[in-house]
Design a protein around this motif. Structure first.
Motif, short mmCIF file in Angstrom:
data_model
loop_
_atom_site.label_atom_id
_atom_site.label_comp_id
_atom_site.label_asym_id
_atom_site.label_seq_id
_atom_site.Cartn_x
_atom_site.Cartn_y
_atom_site.Cartn_z
N THR A 106 -66.59 69.40 43.43
CA THR A 106 -66.39 68.92 42.06
C THR A 106 -66.45 70.10 41.09
N ASP A 107 -65.91 69.91 39.89
CA ASP A 107 -65.99 70.95 38.88
C ASP A 107 -67.45 71.27 38.59
N LYS B 241 -69.14 69.20 36.03
CA LYS B 241 -69.26 67.79 36.38
C LYS B 241 -70.03 67.58 37.69
N GLY B 242 -70.45 68.67 38.32
CA GLY B 242 -71.08 68.59 39.62
C GLY B 242 -72.44 67.94 39.65
N LYS C 44 -68.74 61.51 46.03
CA LYS C 44 -67.45 61.98 45.53
C LYS C 44 -66.44 60.84 45.47
N ARG D 39 -66.94 58.44 42.50
CA ARG D 39 -66.40 59.01 41.27
C ARG D 39 -64.88 58.90 41.23
N GLU D 40 -64.25 59.38 42.29
CA GLU D 40 -62.79 59.46 42.31
C GLU D 40 -62.15 58.06 42.35
#
Length: 329
Positions: A48-49, A52-53, A91, A94-95
């Motif tokens: 993740t960025d 934003k991690g 992850k 989120r996605e």
């Protein structure tokens, strides 16, 4: 003659929850390793960025003590694999849009006919998740799968303390329209990868020949533990899975004369789940608002401001649901 029922039931005040699997000292040590991984300073979800991690509050809430144990059991107590799978799910959540995209308003068109209904609880307090394929009202699309995920999340909202699994009740009567192999595999993959240790039983009735063949085709894609939970053409009351007052009369042999009316059922389901989740999150904050807090603790009816953050050595008291059963209309 029983009154007709149009609304879902909150969990009963008294349940006989299945015993939570005991944790050995060695397994407790493994859980602490998982806990330490997600609690360390500067932790960020891989892939993740950087900005934003770090874990959001919703993700810390999700990473409960019991959640960590579910993933450890699913990976046969391999710490590195459990961490990897937890991060994969974090992850994915989120996605896939669980925190912003997959809302009640977004999936509501899929629920208009009652093709999926949450109603009643088995003898161990597991919520009943009915699937009625003959009521299919939309063409296959990503939203159909998102609706299934949304319903899974609502099942979890209806699990009281020490209840971690649900029951699927599938009725293939009345010319059921079966999902495609592609959609079935996608849903199975999501459940197996991101909802481990969540299925109690899958109870299937009125199974025609073509559906039997369909299950034979998809069985190779289902893990062996899940296959053992599949029960075909059962009588859920006589076979002791549900008490009569917790199951539908039509097809399933209970004494609840349930009729699906979307304008009555849907807002009540959303209301019940939102109220429970909001109360749990508030309790979780009082307990410290961090990774690894026990679900059995934050699901208590009330958590005082004197409560402390979760301590693995603390005995978790029994919890009791405070919500009244919805009245028949």
């Amino acid at each position: 003659m029983s009154e007709r029922v149009y609304e879902p039931f909150p969990p009963p005040k008294t349940i006989n929850a299945s015993p939570v699997p005991a944790v050995t000292p060695e397994q407790e040590k493994m859980q602490k390793e998982v806990q330490a991984h997600f609690s360390r300073d500067g932790y960020a979800i891989p892939g993740t960025d950087h900005e934003k991690g770090p874990l959001m509050e919703e993700e810390k809430f999700w990473l409960s003590y019991e959640c960590q144990l579910r993933y450890l059991r699913a990976t046969k107590w391999k710490v590195s694999q459990a961490i990897q799978r937890l991060e994969s799910t974090l992850k994915w959540r989120r996605e896939y849009g669980l925190y912003n995209h997959i809302t009640a308003a977004h999936v509501e068109p899929e629920g208009l006919t009652g093709k999926s209904v949450l109603f009643g609880y088995d003898v161990n307090g597991r919520p009943g998740y009915y699937m009625i394929p003959s009521r299919q009202n939309t063409e296959e699309s990503p939203r159909q799968i998102e609706f299934s995920v949304w319903m899974m999340e609502r099942c979890i909202d209806l699990m009281d303390a020490n209840v971690e699994t649900l029951d699927l009740l599938i009725n293939f009567a009345e010319k059921a329209k079966n999902p495609s192999m592609s959609t079935s595999r996608t849903v199975l993959s999501i459940i197996q990868d991101h909802y481990p240790e969540r299925l109690g039983k899958a109870l299937v009735i009125n199974v025609p020949f073509l559906v039997t063949m369909f299950f034979k085709l998809i069985t190779p894609f289902i893990d062996s533990v899940t296959v053992e939970k599949l029960k075909f053409n059962v009588n859920v009351v006589k076979d002791g899975f549900f008490s009569p007052d917790m199951v539908m009369k039509a097809w399933w042999g209970g004494n609840q004369d349930f009729e699906y009316k979307h304008e009555k059922y849907w807002p009540k389901l959303v209301e019940i789940c939102e109220e429970r989740k909001a109360r749990w999150v508030e309790n979780w904050r009082k307990l410290g608002g961090t990774v690894g807090i026990s679900e059995a603790k934050y699901k208590l009816e009330e958590v005082t401001s004197h409560s402390v953050a979760y301590d693995e050595k603390t005995t978790v008291p029994e919890a009791d649901s405070h919500l009244p059963v919805a009245q028949a209309v």
